[in-house]
Motif scaffolding. Structure first.
Motif, PDB file in Angstrom:
ATOM      1  N   GLY A   8       0.797  -1.212   0.000  1.00  0.00           N
ATOM      2  CA  GLY A   8       0.000   0.000   0.000  1.00  0.00           C
ATOM      3  C   GLY A   8       0.830   1.262   0.000  1.00  0.00           C
ATOM      4  O   GLY A   8       1.873   1.346   0.605  1.00  0.00           O
ATOM      5  N   PRO A  10       0.252   5.196   1.023  1.00  0.00           N
ATOM      6  CA  PRO A  10      -0.769   5.952   1.736  1.00  0.00           C
ATOM      7  C   PRO A  10      -1.545   6.877   0.793  1.00  0.00           C
ATOM      8  O   PRO A  10      -0.946   7.626   0.026  1.00  0.00           O
ATOM      9  CB  PRO A  10       0.039   6.758   2.746  1.00  0.00           C
ATOM     10  CG  PRO A  10       1.363   6.089   2.817  1.00  0.00           C
ATOM     11  CD  PRO A  10       1.590   5.441   1.498  1.00  0.00           C
ATOM     12  N   ASP A  11      -2.845   6.758   0.817  1.00  0.00           N
ATOM     13  CA  ASP A  11      -3.681   7.679   0.057  1.00  0.00           C
ATOM     14  C   ASP A  11      -3.832   8.950   0.881  1.00  0.00           C
ATOM     15  O   ASP A  11      -3.324   9.055   1.985  1.00  0.00           O
ATOM     16  CB  ASP A  11      -5.066   7.061  -0.172  1.00  0.00           C
ATOM     17  CG  ASP A  11      -4.980   5.846  -1.083  1.00  0.00           C
ATOM     18  OD1 ASP A  11      -4.098   5.841  -1.954  1.00  0.00           O
ATOM     19  OD2 ASP A  11      -5.770   4.919  -0.897  1.00  0.00           O
ATOM     20  N   ALA A  13      -5.209  11.219   3.478  1.00  0.00           N
ATOM     21  CA  ALA A  13      -5.767  10.797   4.752  1.00  0.00           C
ATOM     22  C   ALA A  13      -7.266  11.086   4.851  1.00  0.00           C
ATOM     23  O   ALA A  13      -7.930  10.659   5.774  1.00  0.00           O
ATOM     24  CB  ALA A  13      -5.020  11.482   5.892  1.00  0.00           C
ATOM     25  N   THR A  15      -9.487  10.073   2.671  1.00  0.00           N
ATOM     26  CA  THR A  15     -10.283   8.976   2.140  1.00  0.00           C
ATOM     27  C   THR A  15     -10.895   8.178   3.288  1.00  0.00           C
ATOM     28  O   THR A  15     -10.203   7.791   4.208  1.00  0.00           O
ATOM     29  CB  THR A  15      -9.388   8.030   1.306  1.00  0.00           C
ATOM     30  OG1 THR A  15      -8.500   8.815   0.555  1.00  0.00           O
ATOM     31  CG2 THR A  15     -10.223   7.147   0.414  1.00  0.00           C
ATOM     32  N   PRO A  17     -12.184   4.863   4.855  1.00  0.00           N
ATOM     33  CA  PRO A  17     -12.048   3.440   4.553  1.00  0.00           C
ATOM     34  C   PRO A  17     -13.422   2.773   4.412  1.00  0.00           C
ATOM     35  O   PRO A  17     -14.409   3.230   4.985  1.00  0.00           O
ATOM     36  CB  PRO A  17     -11.294   2.893   5.763  1.00  0.00           C
ATOM     37  CG  PRO A  17     -11.473   3.899   6.844  1.00  0.00           C
ATOM     38  CD  PRO A  17     -11.723   5.214   6.188  1.00  0.00           C
ATOM     39  N   ILE A  32     -14.220  -2.356   9.559  1.00  0.00           N
ATOM     40  CA  ILE A  32     -13.643  -1.330   8.695  1.00  0.00           C
ATOM     41  C   ILE A  32     -12.467  -1.954   7.966  1.00  0.00           C
ATOM     42  O   ILE A  32     -11.706  -2.725   8.565  1.00  0.00           O
ATOM     43  CB  ILE A  32     -13.180  -0.113   9.536  1.00  0.00           C
ATOM     44  CG1 ILE A  32     -14.370   0.499  10.273  1.00  0.00           C
ATOM     45  CG2 ILE A  32     -12.487   0.925   8.665  1.00  0.00           C
ATOM     46  CD1 ILE A  32     -14.002   1.627  11.209  1.00  0.00           C
ATOM     47  N   ALA A  33     -12.328  -1.667   6.694  1.00  0.00           N
ATOM     48  CA  ALA A  33     -11.232  -2.220   5.898  1.00  0.00           C
ATOM     49  C   ALA A  33      -9.911  -2.023   6.628  1.00  0.00           C
ATOM     50  O   ALA A  33      -9.647  -0.948   7.165  1.00  0.00           O
ATOM     51  CB  ALA A  33     -11.193  -1.552   4.529  1.00  0.00           C
ATOM     52  N   GLY A  34      -9.111  -3.074   6.654  1.00  0.00           N
ATOM     53  CA  GLY A  34      -7.810  -2.998   7.308  1.00  0.00           C
ATOM     54  C   GLY A  34      -7.822  -3.522   8.732  1.00  0.00           C
ATOM     55  O   GLY A  34      -6.767  -3.790   9.296  1.00  0.00           O
ATOM     56  N   GLN A  35      -9.011  -3.671   9.316  1.00  0.00           N
ATOM     57  CA  GLN A  35      -9.085  -4.176  10.694  1.00  0.00           C
ATOM     58  C   GLN A  35      -8.779  -5.665  10.722  1.00  0.00           C
ATOM     59  O   GLN A  35      -9.184  -6.402   9.817  1.00  0.00           O
ATOM     60  CB  GLN A  35     -10.506  -4.002  11.236  1.00  0.00           C
ATOM     61  CG  GLN A  35     -10.736  -2.723  12.006  1.00  0.00           C
ATOM     62  CD  GLN A  35     -12.036  -2.789  12.791  1.00  0.00           C
ATOM     63  OE1 GLN A  35     -13.105  -2.930  12.201  1.00  0.00           O
ATOM     64  NE2 GLN A  35     -11.941  -2.692  14.109  1.00  0.00           N
TER      65      GLN A  35
END
Lengths: 112, 496
Positions: A8, A10-11, A13, A15, A17, A32-35
């Motif tokens: 990844g 970083p997009d 901040a 955005t 998720p 939440i995405a990434g959890q």
């Protein structure tokens, strides 16, 4: 570049998720995405999802970083996955392992 | 180890340098070696670089400021930018979500002495279905496995809601998850402070930090602290945060029992004497989260798998023996970071950078001797600081006096304190290895990573002698460094 080499960037901040649900023993839980799975369960107030095989004691997250194997959970039918490491995915089916079946003999036990 | 020992290496991609671990030491090692001209593979168990220290939310799904709760984030951001650039230019092959389960040693006379690392995924499907290699070979291997919270069994520590301090921190830093509403942080060492302040900043009510030692211990070597001024600033920031959040910092105090039925409900506090004996009860506090940490245990499985020498460090951890250039005692193996002695991220970065430079130089790249010397100086300074820290925050010598006969020592195999004592008293087990064989602590899923230190301490204490490296070695020496399936084993190094 192989997918293994992608990682990844970083997009912005700002955005938001992605939000979705996973299912734990038939109960939908927000994620939440990434959890990690362990983080989703903790946010839902769930602290244990298996029992030990001799004294049937409840177990959940302990080391939180993949070392202790206390947080083992069945993910989409795959037993003995570390909840602290596995990322939550939309619609993922999580099942607890109780009733004295320890982490060594959960093969095929997906009751949801 | 079989009649076809080299077969798999013929099919595993070969690199000048293989680095294991993408935390502070591994990241620094990988980018330094690659920038010096080496072809590098970086293998890491994590989803993304940073290790435990720089754990942060999923970079593809950001959750606000990713540096929240971090101190030297800019160091990480710099290393990450260099990593991305080197991956793009194909100077580094980055393999996240993979664990090394087996280290295949070189055959006698191989030059260079290349080791092959056999890989498994960190969880089912972690490779995302890609064709990543099952093994990689490094002419040089830099091991940067990091470490994890050291634990001491205490009555009730196996209740849900009791977590390693690092695990509580990982939930906060990686997921913004607060593991409880009313928390207590206990054990010893400076790491308790960021955990407590992190919880408080995230909205938890932190009722106390219980430090078994005393900060006056630092006065034994004030010069060591003065040599690393950054650490003093950090301590001051934490002290300020404790005051701001009204978190009492209780020295010479420990949680000596945890109560609850299916989850933690309260803890019993005790005041300790200098040797860690209970001096007097200090009350019961209702909490729903207990974060425990007694310093750190370096991950030594891969180091021992190479046959490299180990020793007992000043904090009673088993660590790799390395020379002034991070070389282990086995040709082709270098070690950096916590595995050479627990000392924190700044030290780990310096060691990683040095290991990267030395592996490059050992492979005939031009390396500035001045840079090498500057890094060695920095390492010496931080080692001294680490020694002062360990001296000020020892594991309480009489910690085992707090245990009850039925207290669980090994959480995996549910071995009680009574059973561990019985192995010695009734069965004559006089060392940690024999206790492990007879009473089975450390024989479960975690292979003693959690209870190994405590079991070793108990075995030595029952014999009335000091802990030795041999008490610690049985836990660090594993046939396989990560659990694997029988299928993988069948396809593994023996039969390819």
């Amino acid at each position: 570049m192989s997918p293994a080499q992608q990682h990844g960037t970083p997009d912005a901040a700002t955005t938001e998720p992605e939000r979705f649900e996973v299912v734990f023993d038939g109960r939908p839980l927000p994620a939440i995405a990434g959890q990690s799975v362990g983080s989703v369960l903790t946010d839902a107030g769930i602290r244990s999802w298996r029992t030990t095989r001799t004294q049937l004691r409840p177990r959940g997250l302990f080391c939180g970083i993949g070392v202790c194997y206390e947080c083992l959970i069945t993910v989409d039918g795959e037993p003995n996955q570390r909840a602290c490491l596995v990322p939550a995915r939309p619609g993922m089916a999580l099942s607890s392992t109780v009733l004295g079946n320890g982490p060594f003999d959960t093969a095929g036990e997906t009751d949801d | 180890m079989t009649e076809h020992p080299r077969d798999i290496t013929a099919t595993s991609p070969r690199y000048d340098v293989a680095v294991v671990g993408a935390g502070p030491a591994g990241l620094a090692a990988a980018v330094t070696a690659a920038e010096a001209g080496c072809r590098v593979v970086l293998v890491d168990a994590g989803q993304q670089p940073g290790g435990q220290y720089w754990r942060h939310p999923d970079e593809t799904a950001p959750r606000g400021d990713e540096s929240l709760g971090h101190h030297d984030w800019s160091t990480f951001a710099g290393l990450r930018t260099r990593l991305h650039g080197l991956v793009r230019r194909q100077r580094i092959t980055y393999l996240p979500r993979r664990q090394v389960w087996f280290v295949q040693r070189p055959s006698t006379g191989d030059e260079p002495p290349a080791h092959t690392l056999h890989l498994t995924t960190a969880y089912a499907g972690a490779d995302g279905g890609d064709d990543g290699p099952d093994a990689v070979t490094g002419d040089a291997v830099i091991l940067c496995p990091g470490g994890y919270d050291r634990q001491l069994p205490i009555p009730g520590w196996d209740l849900p809601g009791v977590m390693a301090a690092g695990g509580v921190q990982a939930l906060l830093k990686g997921h913004r998850t607060v593991a409880g509403r009313r928390a207590i942080v206990a054990g010893t060492g400076p790491f308790l402070l960021p955990v407590a302040t992190g919880l408080a900043q995230a909205g938890a009510d932190v009722v106390a930090v219980c430090e078994a030692g005393s900060i006056t211990g630092w006065s034994r070597d004030p010069l060591a602290a003065a040599a690393v001024p950054g650490k003093g600033r950090e301590a001051l920031e934490y002290a300020t945060a404790l005051i701001r959040h009204r978190i009492p910092y209780r020295q010479r105090t420990a949680i000596t029992a945890i109560r609850g039925t299916d989850t933690v409900q309260s803890v019993e506090l005790s005041r300790l004497d200098r040797e860690g004996r209970i001096r007097k009860q200090a009350g019961t506090v209702d909490v729903d989260l207990v974060a425990l940490g007694w310093g750190f245990t370096p991950s030594l499985e891969l180091v021992t798998a190479t046959g490299a020498a180990t020793r007992k460090d000043i904090d009673d951890s088993l660590v790799a023996v390395v020379d002034e250039e991070q070389r282990a005692t086995v040709p082709g193996i270098y070690v950096a970071g916590e595995a050479t002695g627990v000392g924190g991220a700044v030290l780990a970065v310096a060691e990683g950078e040095l290991a990267g430079l030395i592996t490059a130089r050992d492979q005939r790249a031009a390396v500035s001797q001045e840079s090498v010397r500057a890094l060695q100086k920095r390492i010496t300074r931080h080692r001294r600081f680490a020694a002062a820290m360990h001296t000020a925050h020892p594991v309480p010598r009489h910690w085992h006096d707090w245990l009850h006969p039925e207290t669980t020592v090994c959480r995996c195999e549910e071995v009680s304190y009574q059973q561990v004592c019985g192995a010695r008293d009734d069965l004559g087990a006089g060392d940690a290895r024999t206790v492990k064989l007879m009473a089975r602590p450390g024989m479960g899923w975690c292979q003693g990573r959690v209870c190994g230190f405590a079991s070793a301490k108990l075995a030595a204490a029952r014999e009335g002698r000091a802990l030795t490296a041999d008490d610690l070695r049985p836990t660090a020496k594993q046939p396989f460094a990560a659990p694997i399936s029988l299928e993988q084993l069948a396809e593994g190094p023996q039969h390819e």
